[in-house]
Design an enzyme around this catalytic site. Structure first.
Site, PDB file in Angstrom:
ATOM      1  N   CYS A   2      43.558  46.737  41.665  1.00  0.00           N
ATOM      2  CA  CYS A   2      44.484  47.092  42.307  1.00  0.00           C
ATOM      3  C   CYS A   2      44.474  46.762  43.821  1.00  0.00           C
ATOM      4  CB  CYS A   2      44.710  48.785  42.299  1.00  0.00           C
ATOM      5  SG  CYS A   2      44.908  49.387  40.512  1.00  0.00           S
ATOM      6  N   ARG A  27      46.740  41.373  42.739  1.00  0.00           N
ATOM      7  CA  ARG A  27      45.771  42.114  42.080  1.00  0.00           C
ATOM      8  C   ARG A  27      46.432  43.334  41.008  1.00  0.00           C
ATOM      9  NH1 ARG A  27      41.208  42.064  46.106  1.00  0.00           N
ATOM     10  NH2 ARG A  27      40.518  44.335  45.279  1.00  0.00           N
ATOM     11  N   TRP A  74      47.465  48.159  39.077  1.00  0.00           N
ATOM     12  CA  TRP A  74      47.386  47.614  37.829  1.00  0.00           C
ATOM     13  C   TRP A  74      46.723  48.488  36.864  1.00  0.00           C
ATOM     14  CZ3 TRP A  74      43.023  46.639  34.417  1.00  0.00           C
ATOM     15  CH2 TRP A  74      43.295  45.942  33.363  1.00  0.00           C
ATOM     16  N   ASN A  98      41.359  51.967  44.065  1.00  0.00           N
ATOM     17  CA  ASN A  98      41.119  50.801  43.244  1.00  0.00           C
ATOM     18  C   ASN A  98      39.798  50.862  42.473  1.00  0.00           C
ATOM     19  OD1 ASN A  98      41.128  48.271  41.896  1.00  0.00           O
ATOM     20  ND2 ASN A  98      39.940  47.525  43.750  1.00  0.00           N
ATOM     21  N   GLY A  99      39.903  51.143  41.365  1.00  0.00           N
ATOM     22  CA  GLY A  99      38.566  51.284  40.450  1.00  0.00           C
ATOM     23  C   GLY A  99      38.893  52.283  39.205  1.00  0.00           C
ATOM     24  N   GLU A 478      39.901  26.976  26.768  1.00  0.00           N
ATOM     25  CA  GLU A 478      40.640  27.302  28.106  1.00  0.00           C
ATOM     26  C   GLU A 478      41.867  27.001  27.748  1.00  0.00           C
ATOM     27  OE1 GLU A 478      40.248  28.761  30.585  1.00  0.00           O
ATOM     28  OE2 GLU A 478      41.732  27.604  31.952  1.00  0.00           O
ATOM     29  N   LYS A 482      45.001  29.558  28.821  1.00  0.00           N
ATOM     30  CA  LYS A 482      46.161  29.269  29.729  1.00  0.00           C
ATOM     31  C   LYS A 482      47.324  29.373  29.054  1.00  0.00           C
ATOM     32  CE  LYS A 482      44.583  29.110  32.997  1.00  0.00           C
ATOM     33  NZ  LYS A 482      43.197  29.652  32.654  1.00  0.00           N
ATOM     34  N   GLU A 485      48.344  33.104  28.053  1.00  0.00           N
ATOM     35  CA  GLU A 485      48.240  34.171  29.243  1.00  0.00           C
ATOM     36  C   GLU A 485      49.440  34.070  30.107  1.00  0.00           C
ATOM     37  OE1 GLU A 485      45.407  34.237  32.187  1.00  0.00           O
ATOM     38  OE2 GLU A 485      45.199  32.370  32.157  1.00  0.00           O
ATOM     39  N   HIS A 501      36.636  24.747   7.663  1.00  0.00           N
ATOM     40  CA  HIS A 501      35.858  25.817   7.436  1.00  0.00           C
ATOM     41  C   HIS A 501      36.696  27.139   7.258  1.00  0.00           C
ATOM     42  CE1 HIS A 501      32.149  23.625   7.037  1.00  0.00           C
ATOM     43  NE2 HIS A 501      32.581  23.260   8.245  1.00  0.00           N
ATOM     44  N   LYS A 600      44.990  39.570  38.619  1.00  0.00           N
ATOM     45  CA  LYS A 600      44.269  38.298  38.848  1.00  0.00           C
ATOM     46  C   LYS A 600      42.527  38.721  38.790  1.00  0.00           C
ATOM     47  CE  LYS A 600      43.298  34.391  40.444  1.00  0.00           C
ATOM     48  NZ  LYS A 600      43.386  33.540  39.411  1.00  0.00           N
TER      49      LYS A 600
HETATM   50  C1  AGP Z   1      41.991  32.985  33.944  1.00  0.00           C
HETATM   51  O1  AGP Z   1      42.957  32.156  33.724  1.00  0.00           O
HETATM   52  C2  AGP Z   1      42.202  34.617  33.620  1.00  0.00           C
HETATM   53  N1  AGP Z   1      43.015  35.149  34.656  1.00  0.00           N
HETATM   54  C3  AGP Z   1      40.959  35.256  33.286  1.00  0.00           C
HETATM   55  O2  AGP Z   1      40.431  35.050  32.118  1.00  0.00           O
HETATM   56  C4  AGP Z   1      39.712  35.239  34.615  1.00  0.00           C
HETATM   57  O3  AGP Z   1      39.294  34.254  34.490  1.00  0.00           O
HETATM   58  C5  AGP Z   1      38.984  36.406  34.227  1.00  0.00           C
HETATM   59  O4  AGP Z   1      39.442  37.629  34.588  1.00  0.00           O
HETATM   60  C6  AGP Z   1      37.651  36.202  35.173  1.00  0.00           C
HETATM   61  O5  AGP Z   1      38.023  36.528  36.560  1.00  0.00           O
HETATM   62  P1  AGP Z   1      36.880  36.192  37.512  1.00  0.00           P
HETATM   63  O6  AGP Z   1      36.861  34.715  37.557  1.00  0.00           O
HETATM   64  O7  AGP Z   1      37.740  36.419  38.783  1.00  0.00           O
HETATM   65  O8  AGP Z   1      35.628  36.705  37.438  1.00  0.00           O
END
Ligand code: AGP
Length: 605
Positions: A2, A27, A74, A98-99, A478, A482, A485, A501, A600
């Site tokens: 957050c 965030r 969040w 936040n936490g 990756e 992308k 998400e 397999h 984020k």
């Molecule tokens: C990446 O596109 C994602 N948003 C997510 O996997 C991100 O890489 C992950 O949460 C790690 O975040 P960080 O690199 O800030 O630790």
């Protein structure tokens, strides 16, 4: 995670807090709220969903006051709704958080025994209830907060406001970042420099366990034991906190486009001015290392999967990689001659930070590869290497990923050099190759129109499969992340050789199979795997260079990439992965920069 912000201002604070919350919305954006003290009266406004809903509410129900706190959420405990939105309040105290408070249920039960009930589903409300409980027993606000903090287990960055207190704000930090901003006759609190940049360029980060009593005259810092302490004031580079889209439709588009310049900045910073050797800190030394441990989450983890190939091939050193959320719970075997590297764009990911704390003192050295030099991981590793990507606002990491890869490649080269595996001539050749990287990435970006056309094919599908071999296998993972998400298409990444397999059972005439395959030493194997797919009417989209496309023959669709050195392929092939996801998401109308359910950086475990 957050975002929190607080202002003791000279003027009405609601507009300023809203502006800061806009910069913190990356965030988390499940709900937002503001509390102010006006003529001694504490009041608040909260709205579910994006920040624009709170802005609209404030137009109809203004919130006056020159002291205020704000929050963008969040959700961790309690679904996103107004009831669970911050600021939480109990009588004369309001708080934003936040936490995660890990013992909030036990605290709730203890309060219930005193006849103090809760109204929300959140852990944060317990902080307000406990603080009020202490105030009701005659404590001052500072005493009440200190007594509350002593009862909290878990992670928190907090900002408190009090009824009747026009010139008082209290902040606290444990496990989540928080900074004080210094103004002229006004003072601020914020989760990071980005939040504070509109108001000041002078900030002080709270250390772990600190709490701070703020008035417009200044700030009094206290450590975990309650002792008065001094903390340094730093100047932030405001250009490093710019969070506009620079004319792009989305932050993601801007951040994808920035990659050539970001990668050029990385080599300029981490190489000698003449580019003839690395210029890494002396603490980055692998001479006596007997193993490397790489720990990260999400996209950062896929970067470490690529780095495993580089460290083993360039330096001949054993490498263990793991996702942070699993790492410390499996009791990893660590070596006192080992080097542990933690990769995190935000530098605040709770799982990765916890993994770092797990290894501290058990390995020879910890190295952070981070984008935020003032972040917790940057501050707690023995040495932190900045990836110099600039603020990455879009939830989907793009420039963060390629910049992480480049820094990890530099570390692998350093390890090879330290271990005598890369004599000067070979090192010079690799460094010369690095110089071509920004240009190759720019050429890959030039293929955007073709990638956009391919993305239209992806946008119509429900499932997708990405394949890669060797160092391109992590790129398949990756690329799948992308796509899923930001477009919400279910996508998986697989090692090409693994298809037969089991996963080949998924192949049908509908699901696209995207093969990321430069014409490298493993290409013939990959072509065989593609033939296995096409023999079952599978729809292969081949992403390769001219030589690879010519050799593969007809496929359902293809994308030509520039011919790239093997060393750089994982970085350059990230571009089509990113742009495919971006344009597929556009075609599907999803929220590219703020996809549903995400934030984020995840500062909770
Ligand atoms: C990446 O596109 C994602 N948003 C997510 O996997 C991100 O890489 C992950 O949460 C790690 O975040 P960080 O690199 O800030 O630790």
């Amino acid at each position: 995670m957050c975002g929190i912000v607080g202002v003791l201002g000279r003027h009405e604070v609601a507009p300023l807090i809203l502006e800061s919350l806009k910069r913190l919305e990356y965030r988390g954006y499940d709900s937002a709220g503001i509390a102010t003290v006006n003529a001694g009266v504490l009041d608040r406004r909260r709205a579910v969903g994006k920040l624009v809903n709170l802005s609209d509410l404030l137009v109809h129900q203004p919130l006056p006051g020159k002291a205020g706190i704000g929050h963008t959420r969040w959700a961790t405990h309690g679904e996103p709704n107004v009831k669970n939105a911050h600021p939480h309040r109990s009588g004369p105290v309001a708080v934003v958080h936040n936490g995660i408070i890990e013992n909030f249920r036990a605290l709730r039960e203890a309060l219930a025994l005193e006849g103090i009930g809760h109204e929300t589903d959140t852990d944060t409300e317990t902080i307000a209830l406990l603080t009020r409980h202490h105030l009701d027993r005659g404590m001052t606000p500072a005493e009440a907060v200190a007594a509350t903090l002593a009862r909290l287990d878990g992670a928190f960055a907090l900002a408190f406001l009090f009824d009747g207190e026009e010139d008082l704000m209290i902040g606290a930090r444990k496990g989540s970042p928080l900074a004080v901003g210094w103004g002229e006759g006004e003072m601020f609190l914020g989760s990071d420099a980005i939040a504070l940049a509109p108001m000041t360029d002078r900030i002080t980060y709270l250390e772990e366990g600190d709490w701070v009593v703020i008035t417009r005259a200044g700030a009094e810092f206290h450590d975990l034991a309650g002792n008065r302490v001094n903390r340094p004031v730093a100047r932030i580079r405001l250009d490093q906190t710019r969070v506009d889209k620079a004319g792009h439709k989305h932050f993601m588009a801007k951040e994808i486009a920035e990659q050539p310049s970001v990668l050029g900045a990385v080599t300029a910073f981490h190489l000698l001015p003449d580019g003839t050797d690395l210029a890494l800190p002396a603490e980055v030394d692998f001479t006596t290392a007997d193993r490397i441990t790489l720990v990260a989450c999400g996209t950062g983890h896929y970067a470490t999967q690529v780095a495993k190939y580089w460290f083993e091939q360039l330096a001949g050193i054993p490498v263990e990689i793991d996702i942070a959320s699993e790492f410390r719970y499996r009791q990893p075997v660590l070596s006192d001659r080992g080097v542990a590297i933690f990769v995190s764009q935000s530098g605040e990911t709770a799982d990765t930070l916890a993994a770092l704390r797990h290894v501290s003192g058990k390995v020879a050295r910890t190295i952070g590869v981070v984008n935020v030099p003032t972040s917790s991981i940057a501050r707690e590793t023995d040495v932190a290497l900045p990836i110099l990507a600039g603020p990455e606002i879009s939830v989907a990491s793009t420039k963060g990923f390629t910049a992480q890869l480049l820094v990890l490649l530099l570390l692998a080269l350093k390890a090879g050099q330290d271990r005598g595996r890369l004599p000067p001539a070979m090192m010079a050749q690799h460094l010369a190759t690095l110089k071509t990287l920004p240009g190759l990435v720019a050429r890959a970006l030039d293929r955007e129109a073709d990638i956009e056309a391919l993305a239209q094919k992806l946008a119509e599908t429900r499932d997708a499969l990405f394949l890669g071999r060797g160092v391109m296998f992590p790129l398949a993972l990756e690329a799948a992340l992308k796509l899923k998400e930001i477009s919400y298409i279910h996508a998986e990444g697989y090692a090409s050789g693994e298809l037969k397999h089991g996963p080949i059972a998924l192949i049908d005439k509908v699901m696209p199979v995207i093969v990321l395959a430069p014409r490298d030493a493993l290409y013939d194997k990959t072509v065989s795997n593609m033939q296995e797919v096409m023999a079952r009417q599978g729809r292969v989209i081949l992403v390769s260079d001219r030589a690879g496309l010519d050799e593969a023959g007809p496929v359902w669709a293809q994308l030509q990439m520039p011919s790239v050195p093997d060393l750089l392929a994982p970085i350059v092939y990230a571009i089509p992965a990113q742009l495919l996801a971006y344009h597929a998401a556009l075609a599907r109308g999803t929220d590219v920069d703020q996809p549903r359910n995400l934030a984020k950086s995840v500062t909770v475990e």
